[in-house]
Design a protein around this motif. Structure first.
Motif, PDB file in Angstrom:
ATOM      1  N   GLN A 138       0.847  -1.189   0.000  1.00  0.00           N
ATOM      2  CA  GLN A 138       0.000   0.000   0.000  1.00  0.00           C
ATOM      3  C   GLN A 138       0.882   1.238   0.000  1.00  0.00           C
ATOM      4  OE1 GLN A 138      -3.135  -0.121   2.934  1.00  0.00           O
ATOM      5  NE2 GLN A 138      -3.175   2.087   3.049  1.00  0.00           N
ATOM      6  N   VAL A 139       0.623   2.176  -0.926  1.00  0.00           N
ATOM      7  CA  VAL A 139       1.440   3.383  -1.015  1.00  0.00           C
ATOM      8  C   VAL A 139       0.665   4.654  -0.676  1.00  0.00           C
ATOM      9  CG1 VAL A 139       3.071   2.425  -2.662  1.00  0.00           C
ATOM     10  CG2 VAL A 139       1.050   3.607  -3.503  1.00  0.00           C
ATOM     11  N   LYS A 140      -0.668   4.582  -0.681  1.00  0.00           N
ATOM     12  CA  LYS A 140      -1.461   5.776  -0.396  1.00  0.00           C
ATOM     13  C   LYS A 140      -2.821   5.366   0.144  1.00  0.00           C
ATOM     14  CE  LYS A 140      -3.138   9.941  -2.732  1.00  0.00           C
ATOM     15  NZ  LYS A 140      -3.257  10.593  -4.032  1.00  0.00           N
ATOM     16  N   LYS A 141      -3.305   6.126   1.130  1.00  0.00           N
ATOM     17  CA  LYS A 141      -4.615   5.903   1.729  1.00  0.00           C
ATOM     18  C   LYS A 141      -5.292   7.261   1.854  1.00  0.00           C
ATOM     19  CE  LYS A 141      -6.585   3.811   5.909  1.00  0.00           C
ATOM     20  NZ  LYS A 141      -6.224   3.117   7.159  1.00  0.00           N
ATOM     21  N   SER A 142      -6.441   7.427   1.207  1.00  0.00           N
ATOM     22  CA  SER A 142      -7.146   8.712   1.229  1.00  0.00           C
ATOM     23  C   SER A 142      -8.585   8.513   1.703  1.00  0.00           C
ATOM     24  CB  SER A 142      -7.186   9.320  -0.178  1.00  0.00           C
ATOM     25  OG  SER A 142      -5.903   9.485  -0.697  1.00  0.00           O
ATOM     26  N   TRP A 143      -9.048   9.407   2.538  1.00  0.00           N
ATOM     27  CA  TRP A 143     -10.440   9.435   2.950  1.00  0.00           C
ATOM     28  C   TRP A 143     -10.801  10.866   3.278  1.00  0.00           C
ATOM     29  CZ3 TRP A 143      -6.431   7.826   5.855  1.00  0.00           C
ATOM     30  CH2 TRP A 143      -6.330   8.229   7.173  1.00  0.00           C
ATOM     31  N   ASP A 144     -12.006  11.105   3.743  1.00  0.00           N
ATOM     32  CA  ASP A 144     -12.495  12.468   3.964  1.00  0.00           C
ATOM     33  C   ASP A 144     -11.600  13.300   4.868  1.00  0.00           C
ATOM     34  OD1 ASP A 144     -14.670  11.971   2.370  1.00  0.00           O
ATOM     35  OD2 ASP A 144     -16.030  11.574   4.031  1.00  0.00           O
ATOM     36  N   PHE A 145     -10.884  12.673   5.769  1.00  0.00           N
ATOM     37  CA  PHE A 145     -10.127  13.413   6.766  1.00  0.00           C
ATOM     38  C   PHE A 145      -8.666  13.635   6.428  1.00  0.00           C
ATOM     39  CE2 PHE A 145     -13.516  11.038   8.918  1.00  0.00           C
ATOM     40  CZ  PHE A 145     -14.288  12.109   9.309  1.00  0.00           C
ATOM     41  N   ALA A 146      -8.069  12.790   5.573  1.00  0.00           N
ATOM     42  CA  ALA A 146      -6.626  12.897   5.345  1.00  0.00           C
ATOM     43  C   ALA A 146      -6.186  12.046   4.165  1.00  0.00           C
ATOM     44  CB  ALA A 146      -5.864  12.447   6.587  1.00  0.00           C
ATOM     45  N   THR A 147      -4.948  12.261   3.751  1.00  0.00           N
ATOM     46  CA  THR A 147      -4.269  11.412   2.778  1.00  0.00           C
ATOM     47  C   THR A 147      -2.930  11.036   3.382  1.00  0.00           C
ATOM     48  OG1 THR A 147      -5.336  12.448   0.881  1.00  0.00           O
ATOM     49  CG2 THR A 147      -3.272  11.279   0.457  1.00  0.00           C
ATOM     50  N   LEU A 148      -2.642   9.733   3.414  1.00  0.00           N
ATOM     51  CA  LEU A 148      -1.395   9.252   3.982  1.00  0.00           C
ATOM     52  C   LEU A 148      -0.494   8.701   2.886  1.00  0.00           C
ATOM     53  CD1 LEU A 148      -2.789   7.281   7.059  1.00  0.00           C
ATOM     54  CD2 LEU A 148      -1.936   9.625   6.993  1.00  0.00           C
ATOM     55  N   SER A 149       0.810   8.934   3.015  1.00  0.00           N
ATOM     56  CA  SER A 149       1.774   8.397   2.056  1.00  0.00           C
ATOM     57  C   SER A 149       2.219   7.012   2.494  1.00  0.00           C
ATOM     58  CB  SER A 149       2.985   9.320   1.961  1.00  0.00           C
ATOM     59  OG  SER A 149       3.670   9.344   3.192  1.00  0.00           O
ATOM     60  N   ARG A 150       3.081   6.368   1.708  1.00  0.00           N
ATOM     61  CA  ARG A 150       3.491   4.994   1.959  1.00  0.00           C
ATOM     62  C   ARG A 150       4.010   4.755   3.373  1.00  0.00           C
ATOM     63  NH1 ARG A 150       6.558   1.111  -2.053  1.00  0.00           N
ATOM     64  NH2 ARG A 150       6.619  -0.712  -0.740  1.00  0.00           N
ATOM     65  N   SER A 151       4.847   5.627   3.870  1.00  0.00           N
ATOM     66  CA  SER A 151       5.431   5.409   5.191  1.00  0.00           C
ATOM     67  C   SER A 151       4.396   5.511   6.303  1.00  0.00           C
ATOM     68  CB  SER A 151       6.558   6.419   5.442  1.00  0.00           C
ATOM     69  OG  SER A 151       6.038   7.731   5.441  1.00  0.00           O
ATOM     70  N   GLN A 152       3.263   6.151   6.045  1.00  0.00           N
ATOM     71  CA  GLN A 152       2.222   6.319   7.057  1.00  0.00           C
ATOM     72  C   GLN A 152       1.129   5.250   6.969  1.00  0.00           C
ATOM     73  OE1 GLN A 152       1.372  10.204   5.515  1.00  0.00           O
ATOM     74  NE2 GLN A 152       2.063  11.177   7.404  1.00  0.00           N
ATOM     75  N   CYS A 153       1.158   4.413   5.928  1.00  0.00           N
ATOM     76  CA  CYS A 153       0.079   3.463   5.666  1.00  0.00           C
ATOM     77  C   CYS A 153       0.201   2.155   6.430  1.00  0.00           C
ATOM     78  CB  CYS A 153       0.002   3.132   4.175  1.00  0.00           C
ATOM     79  SG  CYS A 153      -0.634   4.486   3.191  1.00  0.00           S
ATOM     80  N   ARG A 154       1.259   1.928   7.105  1.00  0.00           N
ATOM     81  CA  ARG A 154       1.440   0.654   7.799  1.00  0.00           C
ATOM     82  C   ARG A 154       0.498   0.549   8.979  1.00  0.00           C
ATOM     83  NH1 ARG A 154       7.381   1.999   7.132  1.00  0.00           N
ATOM     84  NH2 ARG A 154       7.760   1.233   5.039  1.00  0.00           N
ATOM     85  N   ASP A 155      -0.486  -0.337   8.864  1.00  0.00           N
ATOM     86  CA  ASP A 155      -1.488  -0.522   9.940  1.00  0.00           C
ATOM     87  C   ASP A 155      -1.076  -1.632  10.862  1.00  0.00           C
ATOM     88  OD1 ASP A 155      -3.023   1.507   8.917  1.00  0.00           O
ATOM     89  OD2 ASP A 155      -4.223   0.158   7.689  1.00  0.00           O
TER      90      ASP A 155
END
Length: 76
Positions: A59-76
């Protein structure tokens, strides 16, 4: 379509559906829309999240109504 029966407790039964290319489309609670081989939109209870994946499947990007996260921030 694949179903899981939880030993008589029908409230826990799950049904999954997949595309012809093996992408998950529904888990019984939410739906997934594949807009491209590497971009997926997940929807549940009126909320939508868009996920983008790199060539390695990570996963390299996660976007929703509140924010957009880049690859380094996507690790759940």
């Amino acid at each position: 379509m694949i179903s899981a029966d939880n030993a008589g407790d029908n409230t826990l039964d799950e049904t999954y559906s997949y595309s012809l290319t093996s992408n998950l489309l529904s888990d019984g609670a939410g739906t997934l829309t594949w807009m491209a081989p590497t971009v997926c939109r997940a929807s549940q209870n009126g909320a939508t999240v868009t996920l983008a994946y790199g060539p390695d499947g990570a996963q390299v990007k996660k976007s929703w109504d509140f924010a957009t996260l880049s690859r380094s921030q996507c690790r759940d």
